[in-house]
Design a protein around this motif. Structure first.
Motif, PDB file in Angstrom:
ATOM      1  N   ASP A 189       0.826  -1.209   0.000  1.00 28.08           N
ATOM      2  CA  ASP A 189       0.000   0.000   0.000  1.00 28.08           C
ATOM      3  C   ASP A 189       0.861   1.260   0.000  1.00 28.08           C
ATOM      4  OD1 ASP A 189      -2.368  -1.275  -0.227  1.00 28.08           O
ATOM      5  OD2 ASP A 189      -2.860  -1.232   1.907  1.00 28.08           O
ATOM      6  N   ASP A 190       1.996   1.212   0.711  1.00 27.34           N
ATOM      7  CA  ASP A 190       2.901   2.373   0.692  1.00 27.34           C
ATOM      8  C   ASP A 190       3.433   2.617  -0.728  1.00 27.34           C
ATOM      9  OD1 ASP A 190       2.632   2.640   3.403  1.00 27.34           O
ATOM     10  OD2 ASP A 190       4.607   1.827   3.910  1.00 27.34           O
ATOM     11  N   TYR A 191       3.934   1.563  -1.354  1.00 30.72           N
ATOM     12  CA  TYR A 191       4.497   1.727  -2.712  1.00 30.72           C
ATOM     13  C   TYR A 191       3.413   2.226  -3.673  1.00 30.72           C
ATOM     14  CZ  TYR A 191       8.979  -0.386  -1.434  1.00 30.72           C
ATOM     15  OH  TYR A 191      10.213  -0.623  -0.856  1.00 30.72           O
ATOM     16  N   ARG A 192       2.211   1.666  -3.524  1.00 31.45           N
ATOM     17  CA  ARG A 192       1.106   2.127  -4.386  1.00 31.45           C
ATOM     18  C   ARG A 192       0.813   3.597  -4.120  1.00 31.45           C
ATOM     19  NH1 ARG A 192      -2.177  -3.307  -2.984  1.00 31.45           N
ATOM     20  NH2 ARG A 192      -1.405  -4.613  -4.690  1.00 31.45           N
ATOM     21  N   GLY A 193       0.933   3.999  -2.855  1.00 27.03           N
ATOM     22  CA  GLY A 193       0.707   5.400  -2.502  1.00 27.03           C
ATOM     23  C   GLY A 193       1.720   6.322  -3.157  1.00 27.03           C
ATOM     24  N   VAL A 194       2.958   5.865  -3.246  1.00 30.75           N
ATOM     25  CA  VAL A 194       3.993   6.707  -3.873  1.00 30.75           C
ATOM     26  C   VAL A 194       3.710   6.869  -5.371  1.00 30.75           C
ATOM     27  CG1 VAL A 194       6.456   7.015  -4.313  1.00 30.75           C
ATOM     28  CG2 VAL A 194       5.698   5.990  -2.153  1.00 30.75           C
ATOM     29  N   LEU A 237      13.085  -0.381 -14.371  1.00 32.51           N
ATOM     30  CA  LEU A 237      13.328   0.125 -13.017  1.00 32.51           C
ATOM     31  C   LEU A 237      14.792   0.456 -12.796  1.00 32.51           C
ATOM     32  CD1 LEU A 237      13.146  -2.861 -10.458  1.00 32.51           C
ATOM     33  CD2 LEU A 237      13.900  -3.048 -12.826  1.00 32.51           C
ATOM     34  N   ASP A 238      15.037   1.395 -11.862  1.00 30.83           N
ATOM     35  CA  ASP A 238      16.353   1.530 -11.269  1.00 30.83           C
ATOM     36  C   ASP A 238      16.195   1.200  -9.781  1.00 30.83           C
ATOM     37  OD1 ASP A 238      19.060   1.880 -11.537  1.00 30.83           O
ATOM     38  OD2 ASP A 238      19.013   3.974 -11.013  1.00 30.83           O
ATOM     39  N   ASP A 239      17.012   1.762  -8.927  1.00 35.35           N
ATOM     40  CA  ASP A 239      16.971   1.329  -7.527  1.00 35.35           C
ATOM     41  C   ASP A 239      15.766   1.857  -6.739  1.00 35.35           C
ATOM     42  OD1 ASP A 239      18.272   3.779  -7.961  1.00 35.35           O
ATOM     43  OD2 ASP A 239      19.325   3.710  -6.056  1.00 35.35           O
ATOM     44  N   HIS A 240      15.382   3.122  -6.977  1.00 40.83           N
ATOM     45  CA  HIS A 240      14.410   3.752  -6.070  1.00 40.83           C
ATOM     46  C   HIS A 240      12.993   3.200  -6.199  1.00 40.83           C
ATOM     47  CE1 HIS A 240      17.060   6.716  -4.222  1.00 40.83           C
ATOM     48  NE2 HIS A 240      17.665   6.774  -5.395  1.00 40.83           N
ATOM     49  N   GLU A 241      12.741   2.350  -7.184  1.00 41.23           N
ATOM     50  CA  GLU A 241      11.459   1.655  -7.218  1.00 41.23           C
ATOM     51  C   GLU A 241      11.344   0.706  -6.018  1.00 41.23           C
ATOM     52  OE1 GLU A 241      12.915   2.529  -9.996  1.00 41.23           O
ATOM     53  OE2 GLU A 241      11.354   3.186 -11.397  1.00 41.23           O
ATOM     54  N   VAL A 242      12.512   0.354  -5.436  1.00 41.14           N
ATOM     55  CA  VAL A 242      12.525  -0.499  -4.236  1.00 41.14           C
ATOM     56  C   VAL A 242      13.079   0.304  -3.057  1.00 41.14           C
ATOM     57  CG1 VAL A 242      13.406  -2.634  -3.209  1.00 41.14           C
ATOM     58  CG2 VAL A 242      12.757  -2.591  -5.636  1.00 41.14           C
ATOM     59  N   ASP A 243      14.383   0.672  -3.140  1.00 39.48           N
ATOM     60  CA  ASP A 243      15.026   1.489  -2.101  1.00 39.48           C
ATOM     61  C   ASP A 243      16.369   1.953  -2.669  1.00 39.48           C
ATOM     62  OD1 ASP A 243      15.758   2.714   0.329  1.00 39.48           O
ATOM     63  OD2 ASP A 243      14.897   1.092   1.517  1.00 39.48           O
ATOM     64  N   ASP A 244      16.994   2.907  -1.986  1.00 37.23           N
ATOM     65  CA  ASP A 244      18.211   3.526  -2.503  1.00 37.23           C
ATOM     66  C   ASP A 244      19.361   2.519  -2.620  1.00 37.23           C
ATOM     67  OD1 ASP A 244      19.907   5.551  -3.354  1.00 37.23           O
ATOM     68  OD2 ASP A 244      20.498   6.085  -1.320  1.00 37.23           O
ATOM     69  N   ASP A 245      19.917   2.407  -3.831  1.00 32.06           N
ATOM     70  CA  ASP A 245      21.113   1.571  -4.080  1.00 32.06           C
ATOM     71  C   ASP A 245      20.998   0.160  -3.498  1.00 32.06           C
ATOM     72  OD1 ASP A 245      22.229   3.669  -5.424  1.00 32.06           O
ATOM     73  OD2 ASP A 245      23.885   4.000  -4.016  1.00 32.06           O
ATOM     74  N   TRP A 246      19.802  -0.406  -3.526  1.00 32.86           N
ATOM     75  CA  TRP A 246      19.628  -1.726  -2.920  1.00 32.86           C
ATOM     76  C   TRP A 246      20.239  -2.818  -3.804  1.00 32.86           C
ATOM     77  CZ3 TRP A 246      16.894  -6.125  -4.583  1.00 32.86           C
ATOM     78  CH2 TRP A 246      16.230  -5.982  -5.817  1.00 32.86           C
ATOM     79  N   HIS A 247      20.570  -3.918  -3.232  1.00 34.04           N
ATOM     80  CA  HIS A 247      21.047  -5.094  -3.983  1.00 34.04           C
ATOM     81  C   HIS A 247      20.941  -6.329  -3.101  1.00 34.04           C
ATOM     82  CE1 HIS A 247      24.563  -3.185  -2.023  1.00 34.04           C
ATOM     83  NE2 HIS A 247      24.733  -4.404  -1.564  1.00 34.04           N
ATOM     84  N   TRP A 248      21.064  -7.469  -3.762  1.00 29.41           N
ATOM     85  CA  TRP A 248      21.079  -8.731  -3.023  1.00 29.41           C
ATOM     86  C   TRP A 248      22.467  -8.963  -2.449  1.00 29.41           C
ATOM     87  CZ3 TRP A 248      16.381 -10.425  -2.305  1.00 29.41           C
ATOM     88  CH2 TRP A 248      15.405 -10.247  -3.302  1.00 29.41           C
ATOM     89  N   LEU A 267      13.335  -9.506   2.561  1.00 28.37           N
ATOM     90  CA  LEU A 267      12.896 -10.103   1.295  1.00 28.37           C
ATOM     91  C   LEU A 267      11.442  -9.735   0.969  1.00 28.37           C
ATOM     92  CD1 LEU A 267      13.247 -12.129  -1.056  1.00 28.37           C
ATOM     93  CD2 LEU A 267      12.720 -13.970   0.561  1.00 28.37           C
ATOM     94  N   HIS A 268      10.577  -9.744   1.975  1.00 24.98           N
ATOM     95  CA  HIS A 268       9.163  -9.508   1.665  1.00 24.98           C
ATOM     96  C   HIS A 268       8.944  -8.082   1.155  1.00 24.98           C
ATOM     97  CE1 HIS A 268       8.069  -7.049   5.184  1.00 24.98           C
ATOM     98  NE2 HIS A 268       8.893  -7.816   5.883  1.00 24.98           N
ATOM     99  N   ARG A 269       9.798  -7.133   1.603  1.00 27.73           N
ATOM    100  CA  ARG A 269       9.629  -5.761   1.102  1.00 27.73           C
ATOM    101  C   ARG A 269      10.071  -5.663  -0.367  1.00 27.73           C
ATOM    102  NH1 ARG A 269      12.023  -0.336   1.651  1.00 27.73           N
ATOM    103  NH2 ARG A 269      13.380  -0.743   3.439  1.00 27.73           N
ATOM    104  N   VAL A 270      11.155  -6.358  -0.716  1.00 30.97           N
ATOM    105  CA  VAL A 270      11.580  -6.373  -2.129  1.00 30.97           C
ATOM    106  C   VAL A 270      10.454  -6.953  -2.982  1.00 30.97           C
ATOM    107  CG1 VAL A 270      13.270  -7.214  -3.792  1.00 30.97           C
ATOM    108  CG2 VAL A 270      14.005  -6.646  -1.467  1.00 30.97           C
ATOM    109  N   ARG A 271       9.880  -8.050  -2.501  1.00 32.25           N
ATOM    110  CA  ARG A 271       8.802  -8.684  -3.282  1.00 32.25           C
ATOM    111  C   ARG A 271       7.602  -7.754  -3.430  1.00 32.25           C
ATOM    112  NH1 ARG A 271       9.228 -14.623  -0.572  1.00 32.25           N
ATOM    113  NH2 ARG A 271      10.537 -15.590  -2.168  1.00 32.25           N
ATOM    114  N   ASP A 272       7.245  -7.075  -2.338  1.00 32.37           N
ATOM    115  CA  ASP A 272       6.101  -6.145  -2.407  1.00 32.37           C
ATOM    116  C   ASP A 272       6.402  -5.000  -3.387  1.00 32.37           C
ATOM    117  OD1 ASP A 272       4.687  -7.649  -0.633  1.00 32.37           O
ATOM    118  OD2 ASP A 272       4.961  -6.327   1.087  1.00 32.37           O
TER     119      ASP A 272
END
Ligand SMILES: [Fe+2]
Length: 476
Positions: free
Chosen positions: A165-170, A193-204, A236-241
């Protein structure tokens, strides 16, 4: 079913010479109906298709796929949430592409990084919309950071996005800025996508893709500012969301993925080691071939940026389109632009071996007329270079970068640039760097006498002193 109204869209995605995906997100449960006509007022519109029922599982987003369209033909359209034919008025349009391989001149726009400064953010889109009314643009590539999910000051939700819901809100906030809302229906788009669709400079962190992270300085800043624990870490669940919501807004209307990642029982990306699927896709516009890379979801710290599965897809595609007169490689991370003090190494510079794999592949196979289209750097640039394979034949390559549509600009980029260190790359030349909000215009021009098109890049940027939007000299 009650019919909710449209919140975001309509927009046109996945355009080809014979099909298009009309996308919208509604306020609640609804079905989308697509009306199409050759007349601007839709006075003879026919019902061309309808979506599946939109419900909460897709955030009330959906597409109406249109097929059996004629190539190079203008269609006026609208989406409604009732079966009643639309009232006469002025409606948006799109023009289908030429058939694959047909040599036709065309122009496309590209850019990246949109963080609206305030409620009226999106001046670049207003400039594009004004221009679009005078000139024919085939489509726009949006190369990442279409939202800034983690920028609590500017993302419209006042916190770091941590749930669907947060991501949809953005998205709801960012994509309803008035200028972007006006532009979307009128200009077909292709997004990645780049990084900010998930979070700043994120990676596995691990090959199994169970553990993801953001840089330590982001974590500490958030902890020191007293953010909630779920905003300071990236489970992991936040990346998936985040990626589910990315799919709802940016991928659902895109061309089909070359090899989609596996889904789990909850219909989210599973991310298992050995899954060769990625979010990469390809398309053609006449005799120009495009490969849109996924440089984020396969990225594992210090190991890989594309992943082996995507490499196979990319190399197969390069051989398939070798004889196309022009190829565009779309990557959210710059390839030919290295700079001193790049501590995050968040670009291809952090994966030098893998970058060489691309350069040597292009050189060895003699793949010519390749243009890299990129963003991310918060400054625009044009770079030319030559690739040398084992037989020492020089192959020119270009990189065109446009970033940001609207974000802080990077004043260091010009001072710190260094040519890439690679045995395959020589004569690298930085033609310009522009530190300003901007977008790119690429003109592909065929004439009867030449097999190869002339490809020109112009950066349109907001001049700091005059406040005017100016153009660089065409280059290429
Ligand atoms: Fe950005």
């Amino acid at each position: 079913m009650n019919t909710a109204s449209i919140l975001l869209g309509p927009l046109v995605g996945g355009l080809t010479h014979q099909s298009a995906n009309l996308w919208a997100r509604c306020q609640g449960e609804a079905i989308l109906y697509a009306w199409v006509s050759h007349k601007p007022d839709l006075s003879d519109a026919t019902l061309a298709g309808q979506s599946l029922p939109l419900d909460g599982r897709t955030g009330f987003a959906g597409v109406v796929p249109l097929s059996n369209l004629q190539p190079e033909t203008r269609y006026y359209y609208t989406l409604t949430t009732s079966k009643q034919s639309p009232a006469p008025g002025q409606y948006p349009s799109f023009t289908t592409f030429p058939p694959p391989g047909e040599k036709r001149s065309f122009t496309f726009l590209f850019g990246s990084c949109f963080r609206p400064t305030d409620e009226n953010g999106g001046e670049a889109f207003a400039v594009i919309e004004e221009w679009r009314q005078k000139e024919n643009f085939s489509f726009m590539l949006m190369i990442g950071d279409q939202i800034y999910a983690d920028d609590w000051k500017h993302n419209g939700i006042g916190k770091i996005a941590v749930s669907k819901d947060d991501y949809r809100g953005v998205y709801a906030y960012t994509w309803t800025r008035p200028s972007l809302r006006r532009l979307f229906p009128n200009l077909p788009v292709f997004m990645t996508l780049d990084d900010h669709e998930v979070d700043d400079d994120w990676h596995w962190l691990d090959a199994e893709r169970r553990w993801a992270t953001i840089p330590f300085y982001n974590r500490w800043e958030r902890i020191l500012r007293g953010f909630k624990p779920q905003e300071c870490h990236l489970p992991l669940h936040r990346v998936r969301d985040a990626l589910q919501v990315y799919w709802e807004h940016q991928l659902m209307h895109a061309p089909p993925l070359i090899s989609a990642p596996r889904l789990n029982y909850a219909n989210q990306y599973e991310f298992k080691e050995g899954d060769s699927g990625s979010l990469a896709y390809k398309f053609t516009c006449g005799a120009a071939a495009f490969f849109v890379m996924d440089t984020r979801t396969m990225r594992i710290q210090r190991q890989t940026i594309l992943g082996e599965g995507q490499w196979q897809a990319l190399e197969t595609w390069l051989m398939e389109v070798k004889d196309y007169p022009v190829k565009f490689l779309v990557t959210s991370s710059a390839l030919l632009f290295d700079f001193f003090g790049d501590v995050t190494a968040d670009r291809w510079s952090g994966f030098k071996q893998e970058r060489d794999r691309l350069f040597y592949f292009l050189a060895r196979e003699g793949i010519e007329n390749v243009y890299i289209i990129t963003g991310d750097l918060h400054s625009g640039h044009a770079i030319s270079a030559s690739l040398y394979g084992p037989n020492q034949q020089a192959i020119p390559i270009w990189e065109f970068c446009a970033s940001p549509f609207e974000q802080k600009t990077n004043w260091l980029s010009k001072l710190l640039f260094i040519p890439v260190s690679s045995g395959a790359v020589k004569n690298e030349k930085l033609h310009f760097v522009k530190k300003a909000c901007n977008f790119g215009v690429v003109r592909v021009q065929f004439d009867e006498t030449h097999q190869k098109p002339v490809v020109h890049f112009t950066l349109i940027y907001k001049d700091k002193t005059s406040g005017q939007w100016l153009a660089t000299e065409p280059i290429g």
